[in-house]
Design a protein around this motif. Structure first.
Motif, PDB file in Angstrom:
ATOM      1  N   ARG A   1       0.858  -1.196   0.000  1.00 27.45           N
ATOM      2  CA  ARG A   1       0.000   0.000   0.000  1.00 27.45           C
ATOM      3  C   ARG A   1       0.885   1.233   0.000  1.00 27.45           C
ATOM      4  NH1 ARG A   1      -2.302   2.812   5.138  1.00 27.45           N
ATOM      5  NH2 ARG A   1      -4.121   3.995   4.433  1.00 27.45           N
TER       6      ARG A   1
ATOM      7  N   LEU B   1      -3.362   4.742  -2.357  1.00 27.99           N
ATOM      8  CA  LEU B   1      -4.104   5.651  -1.492  1.00 27.99           C
ATOM      9  C   LEU B   1      -4.278   6.984  -2.204  1.00 27.99           C
ATOM     10  CD1 LEU B   1      -5.285   6.649   1.197  1.00 27.99           C
ATOM     11  CD2 LEU B   1      -2.955   7.076   1.962  1.00 27.99           C
TER      12      LEU B   1
ATOM     13  N   GLN C   1      -7.980   3.166  -2.685  1.00 30.89           N
ATOM     14  CA  GLN C   1      -8.457   3.599  -1.369  1.00 30.89           C
ATOM     15  C   GLN C   1      -8.655   5.106  -1.363  1.00 30.89           C
ATOM     16  OE1 GLN C   1      -5.801   2.949   2.050  1.00 30.89           O
ATOM     17  NE2 GLN C   1      -7.607   2.399   3.230  1.00 30.89           N
TER      18      GLN C   1
ATOM     19  N   ASN D   1      -7.597   8.744   4.013  1.00 30.77           N
ATOM     20  CA  ASN D   1      -7.048   7.953   5.109  1.00 30.77           C
ATOM     21  C   ASN D   1      -7.605   8.465   6.438  1.00 30.77           C
ATOM     22  OD1 ASN D   1      -5.006   6.023   6.266  1.00 30.77           O
ATOM     23  ND2 ASN D   1      -4.244   7.910   7.187  1.00 30.77           N
TER      24      ASN D   1
ATOM     25  N   VAL E   1     -12.078   0.949  -1.815  1.00 25.98           N
ATOM     26  CA  VAL E   1     -11.694   0.578  -0.456  1.00 25.98           C
ATOM     27  C   VAL E   1     -11.899   1.799   0.433  1.00 25.98           C
ATOM     28  CG1 VAL E   1      -9.852  -0.269   1.042  1.00 25.98           C
ATOM     29  CG2 VAL E   1      -9.991  -1.056  -1.338  1.00 25.98           C
TER      30      VAL E   1
ATOM     31  N   ASP F   1     -13.169  -0.964   5.684  1.00 29.13           N
ATOM     32  CA  ASP F   1     -11.755  -0.908   6.082  1.00 29.13           C
ATOM     33  C   ASP F   1     -11.628  -0.217   7.428  1.00 29.13           C
ATOM     34  OD1 ASP F   1      -8.970  -1.059   5.996  1.00 29.13           O
ATOM     35  OD2 ASP F   1      -8.792   0.850   4.947  1.00 29.13           O
TER      36      ASP F   1
ATOM     37  N   THR G   1      -6.251  -1.869   6.573  1.00 25.21           N
ATOM     38  CA  THR G   1      -5.080  -1.422   5.820  1.00 25.21           C
ATOM     39  C   THR G   1      -3.969  -0.898   6.714  1.00 25.21           C
ATOM     40  OG1 THR G   1      -6.219   0.674   5.358  1.00 25.21           O
ATOM     41  CG2 THR G   1      -6.264  -1.014   3.642  1.00 25.21           C
TER      42      THR G   1
END
Length: 495
Positions: A79, A124, A171, A174, A232, A268, A296
């Motif tokens: 990732r 990401l 994804q 965050n 994600v 996630d 993750t």
């Protein structure tokens, strides 16, 4: 472990991960139907479920030697970030070919290396360039110009979902969250009005959920699905609380008239124990709408406990086997971080050469011991006093992960009476070093149809004493040894 304190260091490191991203103007179509974006999915790959399917890490393997170390540890996913986008001003040339904490590594070569070596790649998508930030100079705040965010996302997904990269998973952001149940008024990576670096001066971000759903998540998810890729979720922080997470997932935007949940393919979370995943599975995965559950980020300072990783992934495998693990990508956990200078990381990067730390060696032992086709063991193993045991079938073997104090211990195993007439081969393997005990330190006997395995735990156990109220460290609970008790050839003899 005090999660607030231990996560502070990790979050300081992760701040560097924030990419200032946007893109040159590219016309985007607006899609209204989530279901129209994903084509009919072919049946899951017809192969066995493996322990390695579950294991990923943050960061990338930087060389052929790194790839070999990943294979040894069973790591099958990486990732990382993608950018830097347009970090300085609107209209500048879009850059989406770099990765790393300072965007100092070439991303295309990393992804091609991963593809050639059977390693999955998760990109990401984030964050806001400071020139476009709704909170002045803050890349962790919502964009003022939403088109800049959508253009960045479109460029990334368009490029990397196509050959030769063939990425299927992206994804969004965050750890976006509002006020955390752990006490913080604003999430580390999602800031709004009244944010202050001084936590005591910060005030809650009242529109945190609505702004994220409307300005970040659903616009990006529409683009991702438009390229027949999967969404994600951005990793719900462990301090956010699962009740808050459900509120976010089920939030219906009054502007877009849609729930965020309907634009999430993989639930996630970050740093949760396996047991906390059960309610999410029951509510969102067992009967849809989500396809699976990922974490993750796991590990970090929890890996100071040398038992953490082998216990986590063994528990995760047992749990997944009981929850319709019908696709190898359905369940995944990614370690933070696979290399560094701290002794608890998977590897020490050197100089002179990269070497395994205890946590990395424990993954090697796990892969070697439970490296075959996985299946559930349908019987309940009975551990003696102070013995905890978890079981699964791996290839031809029954593998029991046992935790026990020093001295002679016993487990009773039902369902293997067909082995009674022959010679039973067993091994007792240290979960951290991989060392097998001497033959005289094990014995097998029978009590009716129960196979009793007696094994000697060494006086010098590989765990630490614990005070359950304070986490790992000196305490009142006797230290325990973590090991694998393996009954060879038992998988084909279970009745």
């Amino acid at each position: 472990m005090d999660r607030v304190k231990t996560r502070a260091g990790r979050r300081r490191a992760l701040r560097v991960f924030a990419a200032l991203a946007a893109e040159a103007a590219v016309p985007l179509s607006h899609v209204t139907s989530a279901h129209a974006l994903i084509p009919d999915t072919p049946p899951p790959r017809a192969r066995a479920r493996m322990m390695t399917d579950l294991i990923g890490t943050n960061g990338w393997a930087g060389s052929a030697a790194d790839i070999e170390m990943w294979r040894a540890m069973g790591i099958s996913w990486g990732r990382g970030s993608v950018g830097p986008g347009q970090p300085d001003r609107p209209g500048e040339i879009m850059r989406i070919d770099r990765t790393g904490s300072s965007f100092d590594s070439d991303l295309p070569s990393v992804l091609i290396r991963n593809e050639r070596n059977g390693i999955g790649s998760l990109l990401l998508l984030g964050y806001t360039p400071t020139w476009n930030a709704s909170v002045q100079g803050d890349s962790n705040s919502a964009p003022v110009d939403l088109d800049a965010w959508k253009q960045y996302v479109d460029a990334v997904v368009r490029k990397y979902s196509a050959p030769p990269y063939n990425l299927r998973y992206f994804q969004i952001w965050n750890e976006a969250a509002g006020q955390l149940s752990g006490g913080l008024p604003q999430a580390t990576f999602w800031h709004g009005p009244d944010f202050s670096k001084d936590e005591k001066r910060s005030k809650p971000y009242e529109r945190a959920m609505q702004d994220y759903v409307e300005r970040i998540h659903i616009p990006a998810a529409r683009i991702i699905r438009g390229y027949h890729a999967y969404v994600v979720y951005g990793g719900w922080p462990d301090q956010g609380g699962l009740d808050n997470y459900r509120r976010w997932l089920e939030y219906r935007s009054p502007v877009l008239k849609e729930r965020m949940l309907d634009w999430v393919d993989y639930i996630d979370t970050h740093y949760l124990p396996v047991s906390d995943l059960e309610s999410l599975y029951q509510q969102y995965v067992k009967n849809g709408p989500a396809r699976g559950i990922w974490q993750t980020e796991i590990g970090d300072e929890y890996m100071k406990d040398p038992h953490y990783l082998p216990r986590y992934f063994f528990d995760f495998a047992v749990w997944a086997l009981g929850r319709n693990w019908d696709d190898p990508d359905k369940y995944l956990s990614m370690i933070y971080h696979w290399d560094g200078y701290e002794s608890f990381r998977l590897t020490h990067r050197g100089p002179p050469a990269r070497t395994y730390n205890v946590s990395g060696r424990s993954l090697i032992v796990l892969r070697q011991t439970a490296g075959g086709q996985l299946a559930s063991f349908p019987k309940q193993v009975q551990g003696g006093p102070a013995v905890a045991a978890n079981t699964l079938l791996s290839g031809h073997d029954l593998v029991m992960q046992v935790s026990a104090p020093a001295g002679w211990q016993t487990v009773a195993v039902p369902g293997l009476a067909s082995l009674r007439s022959g010679t039973v081969r067993t091994d007792f393997i240290d979960a951290l070093s991989g060392a097998a005990s001497a033959p005289g330190d094990m014995a097998v006997s029978w009590e009716n149809d129960l196979m009793k395995v007696r094994f000697r735990v060494p006086d010098r156990v590989n765990g630490e004493s614990k005070d359950e109220s304070k986490g790992t460290g000196a305490g009142n609970t006797p230290p325990k040894h973590l090991a694998y008790l393996v009954v060879r050839g038992a998988a084909q003899r279970v009745v």
